[in-house]
Structure formats: C-alpha cells, structure tokens
Design a protein around this motif. Sequence first.
Motif, PDB file in Angstrom:
ATOM      1  N   ASN A  40       0.794  -1.231   0.000  1.00 20.92           N
ATOM      2  CA  ASN A  40       0.000   0.000   0.000  1.00 20.92           C
ATOM      3  C   ASN A  40       0.823   1.275   0.000  1.00 20.92           C
ATOM      4  O   ASN A  40       0.297   2.358   0.216  1.00 20.92           O
ATOM      5  CB  ASN A  40      -0.979   0.005   1.176  1.00 20.92           C
ATOM      6  N   LEU A  41       2.117   1.154  -0.248  1.00 24.23           N
ATOM      7  CA  LEU A  41       2.929   2.379  -0.345  1.00 24.23           C
ATOM      8  C   LEU A  41       2.796   2.963  -1.752  1.00 24.23           C
ATOM      9  O   LEU A  41       2.603   2.237  -2.723  1.00 24.23           O
ATOM     10  CB  LEU A  41       4.408   2.069  -0.082  1.00 24.23           C
ATOM     11  N   GLU A  42       2.945   4.262  -1.836  1.00 19.44           N
ATOM     12  CA  GLU A  42       3.005   4.940  -3.133  1.00 19.44           C
ATOM     13  C   GLU A  42       4.451   4.876  -3.616  1.00 19.44           C
ATOM     14  O   GLU A  42       5.369   4.770  -2.798  1.00 19.44           O
ATOM     15  CB  GLU A  42       2.621   6.424  -2.984  1.00 19.44           C
ATOM     16  N   THR A  43       4.640   5.023  -4.938  1.00 20.57           N
ATOM     17  CA  THR A  43       6.020   5.013  -5.446  1.00 20.57           C
ATOM     18  C   THR A  43       6.836   6.152  -4.806  1.00 20.57           C
ATOM     19  O   THR A  43       8.019   5.986  -4.535  1.00 20.57           O
ATOM     20  CB  THR A  43       6.070   5.140  -6.983  1.00 20.57           C
ATOM     21  N   ALA A  44       6.158   7.283  -4.529  1.00 23.75           N
ATOM     22  CA  ALA A  44       6.885   8.414  -3.910  1.00 23.75           C
ATOM     23  C   ALA A  44       7.411   8.035  -2.524  1.00 23.75           C
ATOM     24  O   ALA A  44       8.506   8.444  -2.135  1.00 23.75           O
ATOM     25  CB  ALA A  44       5.971   9.633  -3.810  1.00 23.75           C
TER      26      ALA A  44
END
Length: 304
Positions: free
Chosen positions: A14-18
């Motif tokens: 659930n992490l964003e690429t950023a």
Amino acid sequence: MTKAVHGSLLGIENLETADILGYLKLARRMNPLKPRPLLRGKRILLLFYEPSTRTRTSFEIAAKSMGAMTTLVLSSGSSIEKGESLLDTAYTLRAVGADLIVIRHPHAGAPFQMAQNIDIPVVNAGDGMHEHPSQALLDAYTILQHKKTLKGLKVAIVGDIYHSRVARSAIHLLSKFGAQITLCGPPEFVPEMATTLAPGLQISRSAEDSLHGRDVIMVLRVQKERLAGKKIKLEDYIARYQMTMARLKLAKKDALVMHPGPIIRGLELTWEVADCAQSVIVEEVHNGVPVRMGILAKALGKAS
Ligand code: NCD
C-alpha cells in the motif's frame, strides 16, 4: 491494509512510489561508518519470534549507529514462551519505554495488529508469508546501484514464491515501478494464482525460458521440508531449477544474481553462482544497514 500507521512500515503493497523513492533517497544519505546521533536517547525494541541473522543484526547496527539504544527480545527465553499474547507483549515493551518496535513474527498481519493497538511506530521485519518490506527496499536499492531504472527491467524470481514474504514484497515494489516480472518454479512453489499478486506477472515452469534476456535474477530460499510429500522431489527441483553457471549464461551478460539469504549452496544455487562476479548477495546484506537506518529515522520523525 499496510498503509503507514504512526510512521510504521508494515508492507510495500500500500505504499506509493513516492514513499518508496523517499526511503531509497534517505538510505543514500545514511553512512553507518560516519555515525550521526539522529536517534540519541531513543529506545528501539527488536522483537523476534523467528530466527534471523541478517535482518536482526542490520536493524541493530542501523539503530546503534544513529545513537539509539536497542534491546533484543527473542520469543524463547521471554514471557512469550509462557503464553503471553502479542498485544500484552507490545504493551509491556511500551511500558518499559520503547519508542519503536521492530517485529518479526510467523503470522501474517501481526505487525499491523500491533501498530493498530500501540502509539509508537512498528516496523515489519517479516510477517509469515505476507511481507518483508525492508528486504524489498534494500533489494531495490541494490539493483539501482547497478541499473539506471526499475522501469522495464526484466526480472526473474526463481524458487519458492508461494511461501516467500521476500518475493511478495519484491513483486509489489518492482511492479509499481514497471518492471517485467517472471515467476519461475514448479506449481507447488508457484501456483497459477500467483499472477494475481500484481498486474502483468508471468509464470514459467522452465528455468531456461524464464532466464532468457533477464536483467535481474532473484533466487529464493527453498526449505527442503516443504518438498516433503510433494510431487516434485528435491533432486528434480535441483535438476530443473537450481541456478547454475550454464543457466546464468542465458540471462543478459550483466544480469545481477540476488538472494535474500540464508543461501543453501548446492540447492537453490551452485557454489560457483553464489560467488560469481554477477552475484550481489553480499552487497544486499551490506546495503541492509543504510536502508534500515533510513527506515528507523523516518519512523521516528528524524529523517528531515
Ligand atoms: C528471509 C526471511 O527470513 O524472510 N531472509 C531475510 O530476512 N533476509 C529468507 C526466507 O526465509 O526466505
């Protein structure tokens, strides 16, 4: 389900690429040989319900090289052996003054459950067959020391993907950045449903096919006992899937050979492959320290 809770790092899914790029950037600023007391006075509890060498020591060295105090709690020899629940153990560690808990646990979701019930950050150091986010970050960090980008990178992941939290976190991370991933192994280790982990995953039952033209070969640990009673026997696994120099030659000339460890020479890979010029297995371990320094600093709000 693994969005950061109170600065926690629970998984990659659930992490964003950023967020991922943020962790990698931070790791590049960390130098364990030039300690900075970013975490002076902080108490980091390392709670390990399963064996570990690399992950445990690198979290400990990472914490200490930033001036934190660490205490190791192993399930054997602690009240866990007397049947204390995960949450009661967490409350106990909080009561003795823990500022952050690093946890490895045999049950998927244990770090998440802990993070939801405690007011300090929790870092997942591997939960059952679910995720191993710090390993995926250090693997991405290692790849990017050799390759310009993860986008379009051709990656083969070979071995017991079904039981591997390392594979799950790597798949989530690499596919978010547009890598082309082939999962390779017998159906016992790579069931058809494995393609549902991320869009665009391919499955191959042939080591030779899966290695052609690859940039990165990630070899996974195979536990002999997991083959007991299975259709595929240990000798067949070795004959069909072991990483050998002959198979490695099918990949690109500068393909990286990776393995999260512990490696079993003669099973998952040959001695020659483990020590060949393309092997970055030792680099992965080495990179675990700055990557985990970044993770701890960020979790404790000391990353800026
Ligand atoms: C893996 C782990 O324990 O998840 N190793 C590691 O942390 N470096 C290996 C595995 O058990 O497959």
